[in-house]
Design an enzyme around this catalytic site. Structure first.
Site, PDB file in Angstrom:
ATOM      1  CG  ASP A  86      -1.476   1.272   1.262  1.00 49.24           C
ATOM      2  OD1 ASP A  86      -2.380   1.876   0.619  1.00 49.24           O
ATOM      3  OD2 ASP A  86      -3.068   1.049   1.740  1.00 49.24           O
ATOM      4  CG  ASP A  97      -4.296   5.333  -0.099  1.00 51.48           C
ATOM      5  OD1 ASP A  97      -3.352   4.138   0.227  1.00 51.48           O
ATOM      6  OD2 ASP A  97      -5.061   5.449   0.691  1.00 51.48           O
ATOM      7  CG  HIS A 157      -9.856   6.929   3.434  1.00 53.43           C
ATOM      8  ND1 HIS A 157      -8.440   7.790   3.064  1.00 53.43           N
ATOM      9  CD2 HIS A 157      -9.261   5.849   3.138  1.00 53.43           C
ATOM     10  CE1 HIS A 157      -7.627   7.225   2.306  1.00 53.43           C
ATOM     11  NE2 HIS A 157      -7.283   5.823   2.289  1.00 53.43           N
ATOM     12  CG  HIS A 165      -7.623   8.060   6.835  1.00 55.82           C
ATOM     13  ND1 HIS A 165      -6.596   7.877   7.591  1.00 55.82           N
ATOM     14  CD2 HIS A 165      -7.814   7.808   5.771  1.00 55.82           C
ATOM     15  CE1 HIS A 165      -5.760   6.734   6.859  1.00 55.82           C
ATOM     16  NE2 HIS A 165      -6.780   6.000   5.670  1.00 55.82           N
ATOM     17  CD  GLU A 190      -8.070   1.791   1.904  1.00 55.83           C
ATOM     18  OE1 GLU A 190      -6.800   0.949   2.367  1.00 55.83           O
ATOM     19  OE2 GLU A 190      -7.877   2.666   2.250  1.00 55.83           O
ATOM     20  CD  GLU A 283      -6.009   2.515  -0.624  1.00 54.37           C
ATOM     21  OE1 GLU A 283      -5.248   1.866  -0.280  1.00 54.37           O
ATOM     22  OE2 GLU A 283      -6.499   3.450  -0.118  1.00 54.37           O
TER      23      GLU A 283
HETATM   24 MN    MN Z   1      -4.035   2.400   1.479  1.00 53.19          MN
HETATM   25 MN    MN Z   2      -6.509   4.445   1.840  1.00 53.73          MN
END
Ligand code: MN
Ligand code: MN
Length: 298
Positions: A86, A97, A157, A165, A190, A283
């Site tokens: 990630d 992200d 998020h 976030h 995600e 994600e």
């Molecule tokens: Mn992530």
């Molecule tokens: Mn994330």
């Protein structure tokens, strides 16, 4: 809609994130050092002109999130592992992200297929006016159709400039998220899944590698004051790794525990599946447009 120059930053961050994500996949093999993979990802992001939005997370098997190497990490990728990578990039504060699962045990290929499918179906449904929990129900249904279980207490998020976030969340089940998605909002979607026999939830372990600046406390001591100032300046409100603070000197360690105890910084403990079952994740980052969404990390 977002200003054009803002969208440009999101797109650049997304392109860098996706290039690095695809590159690192080939590096994930048995016995490779996790610290080496973290360094590879973080160096590549900077080489390509992006900035780090958070430390590279590398989570093995039942670990779902928030594992990032410490400065002397000697852990290696174990045999037959299921590995989540990630990573986060920002350009002028606008974040991409993205995450992927690399499966070294083909017994678990079905999990990876299912999680990618859940993400794909969720992205297809994104448009202004749709309820966040409708996306959650699509994720849940897709995961269950393939015989797995979603992780209910992890979610996608909303993101804003320099904030990873915030605002609304996109659940991985149908139960939560009664708000509606609006044009111009940016989300990381995600989904996470585990075995049908798993608990379907994560729990915090007693280990923390990733932290975030919270608020300044005055008059701690000289070293602590200096360290919190440096952290605020260098990372803003974005998550950082203790490894990035270079010196693991006694002085730094002491100052670090002071600002942590005073809650000048907060930590994100490692999260693992409660029943110890394998976890897969996928994600992408999306910008909500008039009729659907633009995936920046494809
Ligand atoms: Mn992530
Ligand atoms: Mn994330």
């Amino acid at each position: 809609m977002l200003p054009k120059d803002v969208i440009k930053c999101y797109i650049k961050a997304g392109r860098i994130a996706s290039e690095v994500r695809e590159k690192v996949k080939g590096l994930v093999k048995e016995d490779v050092s996790i610290l080496e993979i973290c360094n590879f990802v973080e160096n590549k992001i900077e080489e390509k002109g992006g900035k780090l939005a958070f430390p590279c997370n590398i989570c093995v098997n039942d670990v779902a999130a928030h594992y990032s190497s410490s400065i002397n990490d000697e852990t290696v990728i174990p045999r037959n592992a299921v590995v989540k990578i990630d990573l986060g990039v920002h350009v002028d504060g606008y974040i991409a992200d993205t995450a992927t699962t690399v499966c070294l045990n083909h017994q678990y290929d079905g999990m990876v297929y299912a999680i990618n499918e859940a993400l794909k179906q969720a992205i297809k449904a994104v448009k202004p006016g749709i309820k966040n929990n409708h996306i959650g129900s699509i994720i849940q249904k897709t995961i269950e159709r393939y015989g797995f279980k979603p992780i209910w207490n992890l979610s996608g998020h909303q993101m804003t400039r320099y904030v990873l976030h915030t605002g609304k969340s996109i659940p991985n089940v149908s139960r939560f998220g009664l708000s509606k998605i609006k044009e111009g909002e940016v989300f990381a979607i995600e989904p996470f899944l585990t075995m049908r026999s798993g608990a379907g939830e994560v729990t915090g372990l007693n280990r923390t590698y990733i932290y975030r600046f919270h608020k300044t406390h005055r008059n701690l001591n000289k070293d602590a004051d200096k360290l919190q100032k440096l952290i605020k300046k260098r990372f803003n409100s974005l998550p950082f790794s203790k490894r990035w603070l270079n010196e693991s000197s006694e002085k730094m360690e002491k100052a670090f525990s002071v600002i942590l105890a005073k809650k000048s910084i907060t930590g994100y403990p490692v999260l693992a599946e409660r029943s110890g079952n394998i976890v897969a994740q996928a994600e992408h980052t999306v910008i909500v447009t008039k009729k659907g969404c633009l995936v920046t990390t494809l």
